[in-house]
Write a protein that holds these residues in place. Sequence first.
Motif, PDB file in Angstrom:
ATOM      1  N   UNK A  91      -2.547  -8.134  52.643  1.00 19.45           N
ATOM      2  CA  UNK A  91      -3.506  -9.120  52.152  1.00 19.45           C
ATOM      3  C   UNK A  91      -4.247  -8.606  50.928  1.00 19.45           C
ATOM      4  N   UNK A 115      -3.801 -19.196  53.829  1.00 18.30           N
ATOM      5  CA  UNK A 115      -3.916 -17.776  54.193  1.00 18.30           C
ATOM      6  C   UNK A 115      -5.374 -17.327  54.185  1.00 18.30           C
ATOM      7  N   UNK A 119      -5.821 -15.920  57.656  1.00 19.92           N
ATOM      8  CA  UNK A 119      -5.766 -14.455  57.595  1.00 19.92           C
ATOM      9  C   UNK A 119      -7.168 -13.874  57.392  1.00 19.92           C
ATOM     10  N   UNK A 163      -2.503 -18.867  44.288  1.00 11.39           N
ATOM     11  CA  UNK A 163      -2.465 -18.623  45.737  1.00 11.39           C
ATOM     12  C   UNK A 163      -2.681 -17.137  46.034  1.00 11.39           C
ATOM     13  N   UNK A 164      -1.985 -16.292  45.270  1.00 10.76           N
ATOM     14  CA  UNK A 164      -2.148 -14.848  45.473  1.00 10.76           C
ATOM     15  C   UNK A 164      -3.576 -14.422  45.130  1.00 10.76           C
ATOM     16  N   UNK A 167      -6.677 -14.607  47.602  1.00  7.37           N
ATOM     17  CA  UNK A 167      -6.888 -13.594  48.631  1.00  7.37           C
ATOM     18  C   UNK A 167      -7.692 -12.407  48.088  1.00  7.37           C
TER      19      UNK A 167
ATOM     20  N   UNK B 164       3.678 -11.875  52.684  1.00  5.14           N
ATOM     21  CA  UNK B 164       3.049 -11.137  51.584  1.00  5.14           C
ATOM     22  C   UNK B 164       1.598 -11.570  51.398  1.00  5.14           C
ATOM     23  N   UNK B 165       1.211 -12.697  52.009  1.00  7.06           N
ATOM     24  CA  UNK B 165      -0.203 -13.083  51.992  1.00  7.06           C
ATOM     25  C   UNK B 165      -0.958 -12.456  53.156  1.00  7.06           C
ATOM     26  N   UNK B 166      -0.253 -11.651  53.953  1.00  6.50           N
ATOM     27  CA  UNK B 166      -0.915 -10.957  55.051  1.00  6.50           C
ATOM     28  C   UNK B 166      -0.777 -11.649  56.394  1.00  6.50           C
ATOM     29  N   UNK B 167       0.005 -12.739  56.456  1.00  5.91           N
ATOM     30  CA  UNK B 167       0.182 -13.406  57.748  1.00  5.91           C
ATOM     31  C   UNK B 167       1.068 -12.544  58.644  1.00  5.91           C
TER      32      UNK B 167
END
Lengths: 271, 261
Positions: A91, A115, A119, A163-164, A167, B164-167
């Motif tokens: 993440x 996410x 997340x 999107x990236x 996070x 890759x988003x941490x899921x």
Amino acid sequence: MTTDRTTAASEDTKAIDVQGLRKSFGELEVLRGIDFSVARGEVVCVIGPSGSGKSTLLRCVNLLEEPSAGRVTVAGTEVTDPDVDIDLVRRRIGMVFQSFNLFPHLTALENLTIAQRRVLHRDRPEAERIARANLERVGLSDKASAYPAQLSGGQQQRVAIARALSMDPELMLFDEPTSALDPELVGDVLAVMRGLAQDGMTMLVVTHEMSFAREVADRVVFMDGGVIVEEGTPERVVGAPQHERTRTFLARVLDPAAAEVSEVADTGAAG
Amino acid sequence: MPLSKRRRARLVRGVQYGVLVVAVVVFALLADWHQLRMAFFDVEVAKALFPDIITTALVNTVLYTLLGFGFGLALGLVLALMRLSSVPPYRWIAVTYIEFFRGIPCLLVFIALGFGVPLAFEVALDMNITVMLSLGLVGAAYMAETIRAGIQAVPKGQTEAARSLGMSHGRAMVSIVIPQAFRIVLPPLTNELILLTKDSSLVYLLGLSLTQFELANFGRDALNEHKSLTPILIAGLLYLVITLPLGQLVRRLEARTAKAR
Ligand SMILES: Nc1ncnc2c1ncn2[C@@H]1O[C@H](COP(=O)(O)OP(=O)(O)OP(=O)(O)O)[C@@H](O)[C@H]1O
Ligand SMILES: [Mg+2]
């Protein structure tokens, strides 16, 4: 936080540290001993011919591929340590793919919030606020409610970058982010990436865009056959390559037509 | 003079039409229309069927089908995930289950649950539970394979982007892969629902009370009572009332998926 950073000293200035990295797919050894590092805030471009292992290297950094041997450390956490929770590390690493990989069943905004919510457990208003700020940053605030299929390739890739970014990653990996795009759409994506670099984002970029590498990269790494052949400033590696393999590759990438002609004519490939 | 190829083809087709028309006319002349109408569409008998054939039989057919489908879908999803698991024993269990229940007739499962279990374990299962289990256990085997194929049809890049988003693996499955897989498998799952609608008629085996009758049972009961085929015809039409729109839905969904690609 600043005190942390000063005490942790040199370890902490490295965003990525790779030592003795090897990766095999069955019999095929794709990475054959890679040592390199990326400093915080640095922009490193990886270039090299198809099949040289660039994508595999990138994917070993966030463990989408399991390294066969060697150590990979990201922002002070050794990701190759079996006890490390890789989801916690991932993440902090943004990844952008050649084929965008947006979630087609979600709108642009939902692509950016899912996410964050699932997340990072941000509540909806906060996630949406951050998502909208990032859409704005990539110039797509008007596309929040569009589905990926309704966007052009360049827009999709910019949503993927947003999107990236949503996070709050400490570093970003890009795997040929513009290779799947029509030439006229490449510029918008590169502009976004240039902006990120200016804002001090740590970036590891696999690319064939030599002008981008020359202009934005602090360092260029040339890979061939699973090893790093040479690395250095763009002026050195792209401008005055030391190795024959680098020269051949650059001649082909910079001027495909001329390279073909010179190969046929069997003259020197370097221009 | 030899006939040209095209003229000969036209002649052959003409003869075929001729034979068909003659056959239809002969049938129409020979058939006892009065008897046929009395057998298949006796208005008095038909009237007597309503409204029970709708309020009881049709409703029960839908109820049994949905019970079986709901349970089968849930179990099928679990089996599909087990089938794709990286844990070998899960895979073995799922494969064994799927092969077993795909390979035996649904009828046998009804007998086993309807009579075998109550006799062997001295418990009386509720009728609805028996139907749900019987239809669902078999349906799950088919649906598991359908769902597995759907999950595998979701591009690998989707999982990679999610991870890759941490899921976690599970989170990526639930939020990203399964929603997309369900769009892919919606047409085949609807087909499965059509099959289950028809298989729900197997409950006749269980010996139902009047209020539990579904379409097939209701039709058979009325057949005995009225000595007429009319109830069977109407029961058949009512099955079509359920299945034809579902078939239409499948075609629409398939067209939509085709367009989305
Ligand atoms: N999952 C895999 N299984 C087997 N072989 C693989 C796998 N992934 C990559 N390879 C092989 O590893 C080699 C290096 O692949 P990689 O994708 O890293 O190259 P690349 O430098 O990114 O090339 P390109 O510029 O074409 O993207 C190739 O020969 C490829 O076929
Ligand atoms: Mg690649």
